[in-house]
Motif scaffolding. Structure first.
Motif, mmCIF file in Angstrom:
data_model
loop_
_atom_site.group_PDB
_atom_site.id
_atom_site.type_symbol
_atom_site.label_atom_id
_atom_site.label_comp_id
_atom_site.label_asym_id
_atom_site.label_seq_id
_atom_site.Cartn_x
_atom_site.Cartn_y
_atom_site.Cartn_z
ATOM 1 N N PRO A 185 -3.412 7.702 -74.735
ATOM 2 C CA PRO A 185 -4.039 7.431 -76.039
ATOM 3 C C PRO A 185 -4.627 6.016 -76.107
ATOM 4 C CG PRO A 185 -1.636 7.746 -76.256
ATOM 5 C CD PRO A 185 -1.986 8.015 -74.833
ATOM 6 N N ALA A 186 -5.673 5.867 -76.936
ATOM 7 C CA ALA A 186 -6.376 4.579 -77.029
ATOM 8 C C ALA A 186 -5.640 3.615 -77.955
ATOM 9 C CB ALA A 186 -7.806 4.809 -77.491
ATOM 10 N N THR A 187 -4.383 3.341 -77.657
ATOM 11 C CA THR A 187 -3.624 2.311 -78.370
ATOM 12 C C THR A 187 -2.915 1.477 -77.316
ATOM 13 O OG1 THR A 187 -1.413 3.304 -78.533
ATOM 14 C CG2 THR A 187 -3.070 4.066 -80.125
ATOM 15 N N LEU A 188 -2.294 0.375 -77.746
ATOM 16 C CA LEU A 188 -1.623 -0.493 -76.770
ATOM 17 C C LEU A 188 -0.407 0.205 -76.162
ATOM 18 C CD1 LEU A 188 1.172 -1.765 -78.192
ATOM 19 C CD2 LEU A 188 -0.505 -3.202 -79.315
ATOM 20 N N TRP A 189 0.058 1.281 -76.799
ATOM 21 C CA TRP A 189 1.230 1.998 -76.280
ATOM 22 C C TRP A 189 0.904 2.796 -75.024
ATOM 23 C CZ3 TRP A 189 5.693 0.200 -77.797
ATOM 24 C CH2 TRP A 189 5.735 -0.487 -79.026
ATOM 25 N N ARG A 190 -0.384 2.809 -74.617
ATOM 26 C CA ARG A 190 -0.737 3.395 -73.326
ATOM 27 C C ARG A 190 -0.024 2.666 -72.183
ATOM 28 N NH1 ARG A 190 -5.817 4.383 -73.113
ATOM 29 N NH2 ARG A 190 -6.605 3.840 -71.050
ATOM 30 N N TYR A 191 0.410 1.421 -72.461
ATOM 31 C CA TYR A 191 1.115 0.628 -71.441
ATOM 32 C C TYR A 191 2.632 0.630 -71.681
ATOM 33 C CZ TYR A 191 -3.681 -1.142 -71.249
ATOM 34 O OH TYR A 191 -5.047 -1.237 -71.183
ATOM 35 N N LYS A 192 3.153 1.727 -72.258
ATOM 36 C CA LYS A 192 4.543 1.710 -72.741
ATOM 37 C C LYS A 192 5.571 1.406 -71.652
ATOM 38 C CE LYS A 192 4.540 6.695 -72.458
ATOM 39 N NZ LYS A 192 4.457 7.948 -73.182
ATOM 40 N N GLU A 193 5.283 1.733 -70.397
ATOM 41 C CA GLU A 193 6.229 1.394 -69.327
ATOM 42 C C GLU A 193 6.442 -0.117 -69.235
ATOM 43 O OE1 GLU A 193 3.931 3.650 -69.109
ATOM 44 O OE2 GLU A 193 4.645 5.377 -67.972
ATOM 45 N N VAL A 249 6.657 2.164 -83.750
ATOM 46 C CA VAL A 249 6.004 2.130 -85.060
ATOM 47 C C VAL A 249 4.540 1.789 -84.812
ATOM 48 C CG1 VAL A 249 6.056 1.162 -87.387
ATOM 49 C CG2 VAL A 249 8.153 1.177 -86.001
ATOM 50 N N SER A 250 3.662 2.764 -85.015
ATOM 51 C CA SER A 250 2.260 2.579 -84.641
ATOM 52 C C SER A 250 1.322 2.918 -85.786
ATOM 53 C CB SER A 250 1.927 3.464 -83.439
ATOM 54 O OG SER A 250 0.552 3.335 -83.121
ATOM 55 N N LEU A 251 0.265 2.128 -85.913
ATOM 56 C CA LEU A 251 -0.826 2.432 -86.850
ATOM 57 C C LEU A 251 -2.144 2.549 -86.064
ATOM 58 C CD1 LEU A 251 0.208 -0.119 -89.641
ATOM 59 C CD2 LEU A 251 0.179 2.357 -89.936
ATOM 60 N N GLY A 252 -2.032 2.760 -84.762
ATOM 61 C CA GLY A 252 -3.247 2.917 -83.942
ATOM 62 C C GLY A 252 -3.790 1.615 -83.380
ATOM 63 N N GLU A 253 -2.934 0.609 -83.230
ATOM 64 C CA GLU A 253 -3.349 -0.728 -82.780
ATOM 65 C C GLU A 253 -3.732 -0.765 -81.301
ATOM 66 O OE1 GLU A 253 -0.316 0.014 -84.312
ATOM 67 O OE2 GLU A 253 0.297 0.753 -82.342
ATOM 68 N N GLY A 254 -4.660 -1.645 -80.987
ATOM 69 C CA GLY A 254 -5.008 -1.890 -79.588
ATOM 70 C C GLY A 254 -6.180 -1.081 -79.088
ATOM 71 N N PHE A 255 -6.497 -1.292 -77.821
ATOM 72 C CA PHE A 255 -7.639 -0.691 -77.126
ATOM 73 C C PHE A 255 -8.939 -0.892 -77.900
ATOM 74 C CE2 PHE A 255 -9.378 2.102 -73.805
ATOM 75 C CZ PHE A 255 -8.763 1.465 -72.750
ATOM 76 N N THR A 256 -9.152 -2.117 -78.298
ATOM 77 C CA THR A 256 -10.347 -2.523 -79.051
ATOM 78 C C THR A 256 -11.536 -2.689 -78.090
ATOM 79 O OG1 THR A 256 -9.626 -4.789 -78.764
ATOM 80 C CG2 THR A 256 -9.026 -3.711 -80.838
#
Ligand SMILES: *Cc1c(COP(=O)(O)O)cnc(C)c1O
Ligand SMILES: [Zn+2]
Length: 391
Positions: A56-64, A75-82
């Motif tokens: 997904p196009a959020t910073l949680w794509r790097y969750k590892e 807790v996400s509101l869709g942040e990151g991958f700007t």
């Protein structure tokens, strides 16, 4: 399910190890009190660059490579991958160079503070924290309030009276308890700290809590991924507390450990406001720490940080990278903002606009050379600052 590779925290100054199982602030060593830096076992990584493309196009794509163990706590509101945009219409200043702008203006709550607070609030929830407190120049307070609302936690926000109205309104609308302080962010910090101790709230002040840094480092991951695993020659960053500059630098080190980039690094540039330019002065005078510096109001509220807690680490990054520093007046910031707005259709936060002024100065002086790529990290949206910008 993919697992975070997070192992422990390590002091950035003395190296002391800290357990990740408890609520940490700064280094426990009373003589040190350095900032804590999350460490990962990259040797266990199995994620590939190819697999990353489907995330997904959020910073949680790097969750590892982020510190949350159980994904249910995210807790996400869709942040990151700007997006990274190219400046096209200002050829009189950019000719011969490539000038990129990573645009954080569309982040949840309008600034890159959402990155740090998405990760810090997620980790706080995982550790069982119920109430959080933050001193803020504006954007961090709004972001903490929004993520706390989303997580069902209580937020307490301390903000200078001289903060544009939008910042106070959003934090209140998100349900935070907002206190306006007659002073700067240092004064807010003292109050927040005292009340945190008294009430058992968790203080998420810049770099006195280890996980906002982890959220901000994802800007470095994204820059590398979006530029196809190459890095720009120069990165300009508007430096208040310095989380972004330290985080981006940390990211590049981690990506090299992953084998995803080589050893070449950008020259990092700290851009400050003449109102609070302690890092700039210390860098230019070859010092290893900064001194408290507050000349009063600046239109770039986020840059009014009289003495960043992590000044030592910021200065290390600037030196290690062969970087530089620039200080900009409010008049310079506003002129740069109007130029970006009228010529490129961008309405950056004043902090981000300061970078355009700094870029022009470094390009004119020849410090940024022909053939080089410079990336401006626009940290937020100008819309919340209209009180400061409009005549
Ligand atoms: C907080 C803030 C900054 C400064 O960021 P640090 O990571 O504290 O250096 C810059 N720009 C904006 C818009 C901010 O809100
Ligand atoms: Zn230490």
């Amino acid at each position: 399910m993919t697992k975070s590779l997070f192992t422990h925290l390590e002091c950035a100054l003395c190296g002391k190890e800290h357990s990740k199982e408890k609520v940490n602030t700064v280094c426990e060593n009373a003589e040190c009190r350095g900032i804590l830096s999350a460490q990962y076992d990259f040797s266990r990584n199995t994620l590939t660059k190819e697999e990353l493309k489907n995330r997904p196009a959020t910073l949680w794509r790097y969750k590892e490579f982020l510190p949350v163990s159980d994904e249910r706590n995210i807790v996400s509101l869709g942040e990151g991958f700007t997006p990274i945009l190219q400046l096209n219409n200002l050829g009189e200043h950019t000719r011969g160079k490539q000038v990129l702008l990573k645009d954080e203006s569309n982040e949840p709550t309008g600034s890159f503070k959402s990155r740090g607070l998405s990760v810090a609030v997620s980790k706080s929830r995982e550790l069982g924290v119920r109430e959080l407190v933050i001193p803020t120049a504006g954007n961090a307070g709004g972001a903490l309030a929004a993520y706390s609302a989303r997580a069902g936690l209580k937020a307490h926000v301390f903000m200078p009276e001289l903060t544009p109205r939008a910042f106070k309104a959003e934090a209140r609308l998100f349900g935070a308890n907002v206190t306006e302080v007659d002073g700067n962010i240092s004064d807010c910090g003292k109050l927040a700290n005292a009340l945190a101790a008294e009430n058992g709230w968790f203080d998420v002040s810049t770099l006195k809590e280890p996980y906002r840094l982890e959220g901000k480092k994802t800007m470095g991951y994204e820059i590398a991924e979006q530029l196809n695993w190459t890095l720009p020659d120069v990165i300009l960053y508007p430096t208040g507390g310095g989380t972004g500059i330290i985080g981006i630098w940390k990211a590049f080190g981690e990506l090299e450990q992953l084998g995803w980039i080589g050893g070449k690094r950008p020259r990092m540039v700290a851009v400050q406001s003449d109102s609070c330019n302690g890092i700039h002065l210390a860098f230019q005078n070859n010092e290893t720490t900064s001194t408290f510096k507050d000349n009063g109001f600046t239109v770039a509220n986020g840059l009014r940080v009289p003495k960043p807690y992590a000044d030592r680490v910021i200065l290390q990054v600037l030196r290690e990278s062969g970087g530089n520093s620039v200080s900009v007046s409010d008049a310079g910031i506003l002129a740069a903002l109007k130029e970006l707005a009228s010529r490129e259709g961008l309405l950056p936060a004043p902090e981000g606009a300061a970078l355009w002024h700094a870029y022009k100065a470094l390009s004119q002086s020849g410090w940024i050379k022909d053939g080089e790529t410079a990336l401006l990290l626009n940290t937020g949206s100008g819309y919340k600052y209209l009180d400061n910008i409009e005549e």
